[in-house]
Design an enzyme around this catalytic site. Sequence first.
Site, PDB file in Angstrom:
ATOM      1  N   CYS A 111     -83.963  14.575  33.275  1.00  0.00           N
ATOM      2  CA  CYS A 111     -85.187  13.760  33.340  1.00  0.00           C
ATOM      3  C   CYS A 111     -86.390  14.635  32.974  1.00  0.00           C
ATOM      4  O   CYS A 111     -87.321  14.209  32.294  1.00  0.00           O
ATOM      5  CB  CYS A 111     -85.401  13.204  34.744  1.00  0.00           C
ATOM      6  SG  CYS A 111     -83.986  12.379  35.468  1.00  0.00           S
TER       7      CYS A 111
ATOM      8  N   HIS B 299     -90.110  14.449  31.113  1.00  0.00           N
ATOM      9  CA  HIS B 299     -91.087  13.982  32.112  1.00  0.00           C
ATOM     10  C   HIS B 299     -91.609  15.078  33.027  1.00  0.00           C
ATOM     11  O   HIS B 299     -91.832  14.838  34.211  1.00  0.00           O
ATOM     12  CB  HIS B 299     -90.475  12.859  32.947  1.00  0.00           C
ATOM     13  CG  HIS B 299     -90.201  11.610  32.173  1.00  0.00           C
ATOM     14  ND1 HIS B 299     -91.197  10.796  31.686  1.00  0.00           N
ATOM     15  CD2 HIS B 299     -89.033  11.036  31.774  1.00  0.00           C
ATOM     16  CE1 HIS B 299     -90.646   9.781  31.034  1.00  0.00           C
ATOM     17  NE2 HIS B 299     -89.344   9.901  31.073  1.00  0.00           N
TER      18      HIS B 299
ATOM     19  N   ARG C 117     -83.947   0.649  34.404  1.00  0.00           N
ATOM     20  CA  ARG C 117     -84.730   1.746  33.806  1.00  0.00           C
ATOM     21  C   ARG C 117     -83.938   3.059  33.857  1.00  0.00           C
ATOM     22  O   ARG C 117     -83.864   3.799  32.880  1.00  0.00           O
ATOM     23  CB  ARG C 117     -86.067   1.867  34.532  1.00  0.00           C
ATOM     24  CG  ARG C 117     -86.983   3.012  34.099  1.00  0.00           C
ATOM     25  CD  ARG C 117     -87.419   2.950  32.656  1.00  0.00           C
ATOM     26  NE  ARG C 117     -86.469   3.554  31.756  1.00  0.00           N
ATOM     27  CZ  ARG C 117     -86.605   3.638  30.437  1.00  0.00           C
ATOM     28  NH1 ARG C 117     -87.674   3.144  29.835  1.00  0.00           N
ATOM     29  NH2 ARG C 117     -85.694   4.194  29.691  1.00  0.00           N
TER      30      ARG C 117
ATOM     31  N   CYS D  45     -82.454   5.346  30.950  1.00  0.00           N
ATOM     32  CA  CYS D  45     -82.823   6.768  30.831  1.00  0.00           C
ATOM     33  C   CYS D  45     -81.567   7.619  30.665  1.00  0.00           C
ATOM     34  O   CYS D  45     -81.512   8.494  29.804  1.00  0.00           O
ATOM     35  CB  CYS D  45     -83.591   7.231  32.065  1.00  0.00           C
ATOM     36  SG  CYS D  45     -85.338   6.784  32.039  1.00  0.00           S
TER      37      CYS D  45
END
Lengths: 295, 204
Positions: free
Chosen positions: A203, A207, A252, A256
């Site tokens: 992630c 991010h 979501r 991802c």
Amino acid sequence: MPNKAAANAAIEETKGLGMKLPILGAAVLAAAMTLAAGHLTAQAPPLDDSEKEIERYRQMLSDPFSNPGFLAVDRGEVLWSEKRGTKSASLEACDLGEGPGKLDGAFAKLPRYFADADRVMDTEQRLLWCMDKLQGLDTKDVLARRFSGPGRASDLEDLTAFIANKSSGMKIEPQLKHAKELEMAAVGEELFYRRGGVMDFSCATCHADEGKRIRLQGLPNLSVPGPAAQATMASWPTYRVSQSALRTMQHRLWDCYRQQRWPVPDYGSDALTALTMFLQKQAAGGEIAVPSIKR
Amino acid sequence: MTRLPFITLALASLLAGAAAQAQDKPSQATIDSYVKATFGKASPEWQARITPDESLAACNLHRNAVPSAEADAIIKRELAKVGFPADGKLLGNWKEGYKVANNGRGGQFSDPPGTVAGGNCFACHQLDPKEVSYGTLGPSLAAYGKDRKYDPDAIKEAYTKIYNSMAVVPCSNMPRFGTNKVLDEQQIKDVLAYLFDPESPVNK
């Protein structure tokens, strides 16, 4: 659809094209790219214009007639009180953490620890628990329809939209008291940084930094608590224009992990709840406005 | 006499602090159990993809900020995983390289079997300065070859970086395209030509 506003709303999506990108999606994407390109090359519009645009977007968000996500809220409301399953019971006695049937503000505190299940659950996991225990409902069928598609409604999406909407206007309040809640948040943070898949992505690859883009799509920095995490978490569930569907955080994170080149994550499983718990912690205090509308 | 309880209190709060610290960092076994709960149903081939190798395990442990001794070990280990073309020719066809750079498919669970993977370079890098849709997760590579005067050493280093980014930068965010078999040797040579051919739009 007001494509321009929808494109503006797409603040934290990666540019991964939908699995079956419809023509509408492509058009919206094109609009988004045109807009973003405009931002790159043209002079910034006067502040009052931007503010007008943002205000128009805000109005659209809160207008049930402009955001199809509210259709999901309505369907969820019907499902909530409908008697179903072998016990011919509704979900009205389901305890989402605030007491049986108490919906106001419940979503703002999820995921949380439930003593009866002795585990931390998010909204969808808790709904599946209540369907099984209170209604005697066949959750296999419910899980087969976990993500809606053309001609296939999703009870979990609709119910989550309904429940989440009952926390609109309230602030995200992560529950970090029980040892299992603390473990969830801590593991979620570790998972956020765990790299894997053929691309070595986590992630954090996308991010964990400020002001980055993938293609033209802005990426929120979710590695720090604050406004970016708040804006992200406070706007799910959302109506995805490119998918013509309401989606929840379960979808979501599934998407991802798809883009991270990881295996298919199991729906309503612990790593997803852990990540959600960590993200809610980063987003604490964010004012919930759902369902929102995004690209 | 009054000091003793104070010290006890201080000790107690220290211990409580230590307990809170322990809670902050879950054990590897706990983390792995979560991964298994969510990804345990995937096939052995997919499981292997998310089982970190020695280098990636170190990157995960240190969130990419590895100590220098570990960094040296990663470079040595990953350099050994770089395969160079038998004929020594590193540059392919820049037009094919553009296609690889522009292709974001491959490696996703939604991809049909047999999908040819791309490098998806534009997702993170500026390349052709005329292309407006590029990402900023990686540095701009516009005029990459031109700026390096098409130097053979720079070509070799770029080949190494694309084949296995961690052979050059330990815990680089960039995929290890060759080592992880995302791209084959010809695709990497073509991408290299896109970066280093004077006729490539990257250098115009």
